[in-house]
Design a protein around this motif. Structure first.
Motif, short mmCIF file in Angstrom:
data_model
loop_
_atom_site.label_atom_id
_atom_site.label_comp_id
_atom_site.label_asym_id
_atom_site.label_seq_id
_atom_site.Cartn_x
_atom_site.Cartn_y
_atom_site.Cartn_z
N GLN A 1 18.46 22.44 3.57
CA GLN A 1 18.90 22.20 4.67
C GLN A 1 18.82 20.94 4.88
O GLN A 1 18.50 20.00 4.07
CB GLN A 1 18.31 23.15 5.70
CG GLN A 1 18.34 24.43 5.78
CD GLN A 1 17.61 25.44 6.54
OE1 GLN A 1 18.02 25.25 7.95
NE2 GLN A 1 16.94 25.98 6.13
N GLY B 1 25.40 23.06 7.40
CA GLY B 1 24.09 23.88 7.32
C GLY B 1 23.18 24.39 6.02
O GLY B 1 22.18 24.58 6.05
N VAL B 2 24.30 23.99 4.90
CA VAL B 2 23.61 24.12 3.71
C VAL B 2 24.00 22.85 2.80
O VAL B 2 25.09 22.51 3.13
CB VAL B 2 23.81 25.58 3.02
CG1 VAL B 2 25.29 25.45 2.76
CG2 VAL B 2 23.16 25.67 1.53
N PRO C 1 19.38 28.92 5.02
CA PRO C 1 20.57 29.06 5.94
C PRO C 1 21.42 30.12 5.41
O PRO C 1 22.43 30.08 4.73
CB PRO C 1 21.05 27.58 5.71
CG PRO C 1 20.56 27.15 4.30
CD PRO C 1 19.34 27.71 4.29
#
Length: 361
Positions: A73, A202-203, A240
Motif C-alpha cells: 500500500q 490502493g495497491v 488492500p
C-alpha cells in the motif's frame, strides 16, 4: 448514457468487461455469499486470489524464479521512501536519474536517508526529454541506480534502459508497466502504483530480486521492510483486498487480449494515431517533448494560443472527452492512453481534433 471518453492520467479508465465482472460479483464472490469488500483476508478465497494474482503477473512478464511479487500500500510515493530506507545503507550512496517531477520527488525522499548523486539529468532541456543514458557513469560502489521509466506530467518515456552491470537498477514503472515488453532480469526492483495500467488506486505492485533483500537493515520498521512482506506473501497486515482483486481481473483481461506483446502493439497504434494528428496539423497542434522521448502513455501538446486552447478544452469536455486538460505544473493539453483506452476512443479524439482545426485553424 452520454458517451464518455476517459483520457484521465490516473485514476485511469478500466475495461468495460472488467467493470461488469466487478458489478456481477460484488455481492457474491465465487459462491461465498460474501462481497469481496467484506471477505476475510485470511480466508482461503482471498489467499487463492492473492496467489493467483502473483502468478498471473509472473506469467505475463516472464518474471524469473528468483524474484518476489509483492502487493503493498502507499502508492509510488511510499516507495520513494521505502527504497532508500531498505537499500541506501550507512556509508553508501545511491544514483538517481532526474527526468521530471516524479523522479525529483523520489530524489527528495532518498536524500532524507543518505547520500544521493544525480547520475544523469535532462533539467537543462526543461525535462522535455529523458536523460542521455550513454552519458551516465556507473560507480560500482553505488548502492543502486534509480530511474522513472515514464514521466506522466510532461509525457516523456525511456525507449530503452541502461545496463548497470552488477549495480542494482531500480525503476518506478507506475505509468507504463505492462504497456510494453520488458526483460525483468535487467532490474533488481520494479515498483508500480496500480492506478494507470494495473487496476485501481490502493495497491502498489513490487517485483524484487531476492538477493537484493539479503542485507536490509534490521532496525527499520517491519511495515517498511521488503523482506518482511516477501516472507509473509504480502499478508503481513491487512492487504488492500478489493484493489488486488481488481488487479487480478485486469491481468486476466491482458492475458485474454493477447498478453503484453499484443497490448504493446495496440498501444503503439494508439500513440501513432494521436501523434500523427499533431505532426500533420501544420503547427496548429505542437508536441511538448522531443520526438525521441515521446511517451506512449501520455501525449502532451499545445495549440496556437491560450484562447483557442481553452476553447478546445471546453468543447472537448462538452463532447465527452474527459481528462484532456494538462497537469497544473505543465499546462496545455494531455491525453493519457493507458492499456484500457481503446483505439476507437483515440480515433474519436483525433476526429474531433481534425474537425476543431478545420474550424479554428
Amino acid at each position: 448514457m452520454k458517451q464518455v471518453y476517459n483520457f484521465n492520467a490516473g485514476l485511469a479508465t478500466l475495461p468495460l468487461e472488467v467493470m461488469l465482472q466487478i458489478q456481477d460479483e460484488l455481492l457474491d464472490l465465487q459462491g461465498t455469499n460474501l462481497s469481496i469488500l467484506e471477505i476475510s483476508h485470511r480466508s482461503k478465497e482471498y489467499e487463492n486470489i492473492n496467489e493467483e494474482t502473483q502468478q498471473l503477473l509472473k506469467d505475463l512478464l516472464n518474471i524469473p524464479s528468483d524474484y518476489e511479487v509483492l502487493f503493498l500500500q502507499g502508492g509510488a510515493s511510499m516507495q520513494f521512501a521505502m527504497v532508500p530506507m531498505n537499500f541506501l545503507t550507512e556509508g553508501r550512496k545511491a544514483s538517481y536519474l532526474q527526468s521530471g517531477t516524479w523522479s525529483e520527488k523520489a530524489i527528495a525522499e532518498a536524500r532524507k536517508f543518505g547520500k544521493v548523486t544525480i547520475g544523469g539529468s535532462s533539467g537543462h532541456a526543461h525535462f522535455k526529454k529523458v536523460p542521455d543514458l550513454s552519458r551516465v557513469k556507473i560507480d560500482p560502489e553505488t548502492a543502486y541506480i534509480h530511474l522513472t521509466s515514464n514521466e506522466t506530467i510532461l509525457g516523456t518515456q525511456y525507449q530503452s534502459f541502461i545496463d548497470t552491470g552488477k549495480v542494482p537498477l531500480i525503476v518506478d514503472m507506475s505509468s507504463d508497466i505492462l504497456s510494453r515488453h520488458i526483460d525483468v532480469s535487467n532490474f533488481s526492483l520494479i515498483y508500480a502504483g496500480a492506478q494507470k495500467n494495473l487496476g485501481p488506486s490502493g495497491v502498489t505492485t513490487v517485483i524484487v530480486k531476492r538477493d537484493l533483500m539479503e542485507n536490509i537493515p534490521k532496525n527499520i520498521p517491519d511495515i517498511m521492510n521488503y523482506r518482511i512482506h516477501a516472507n509473509s506473501r504480502s499478508l503481513y497486515h491487512t492487504p488492500p483486498v478489493f484493489a488486488v482483486y481488481i488487479v487480478n481481473l485486469m491481468l486476466k483481461w491482458i492475458r485474454n487480449n493477447g498478453g503484453v506483446k499484443a497490448i504493446e502493439k495496440r498501444n503503439h497504434q494508439k500513440a501513432d494515431l494521436i501523434y500523427s494528428t499533431i505532426d500533420n496539423s501544420a503547427g496548429f497542434y505542437n508536441g511538448l517533448v522531443h520526438l525521441e522521448s515521446r511517451s506512449m502513455m501520455n501525449v502532451t501538446f499545445s495549440i496556437l494560443n491560450n484562447k483557442i486552447e481553452k476553447l478546445f478544452i471546453q468543447e472537448a469536455e462538452e463532447n465527452g472527452f474527459v481528462g484532456v486538460r494538462g497537469h497544473r505544473d505543465a499546462g496545455h493539453l494531455r491525453v493519457s492512453i493507458y492499456n484500457a483506452v481503446t483505439y476507437e476512443q483515440c480515433q474519436a479524439l483525433t476526429d474531433f481534433m481534425i474537425d476543431f482545426q478545420k474550424r479554428f485553424g
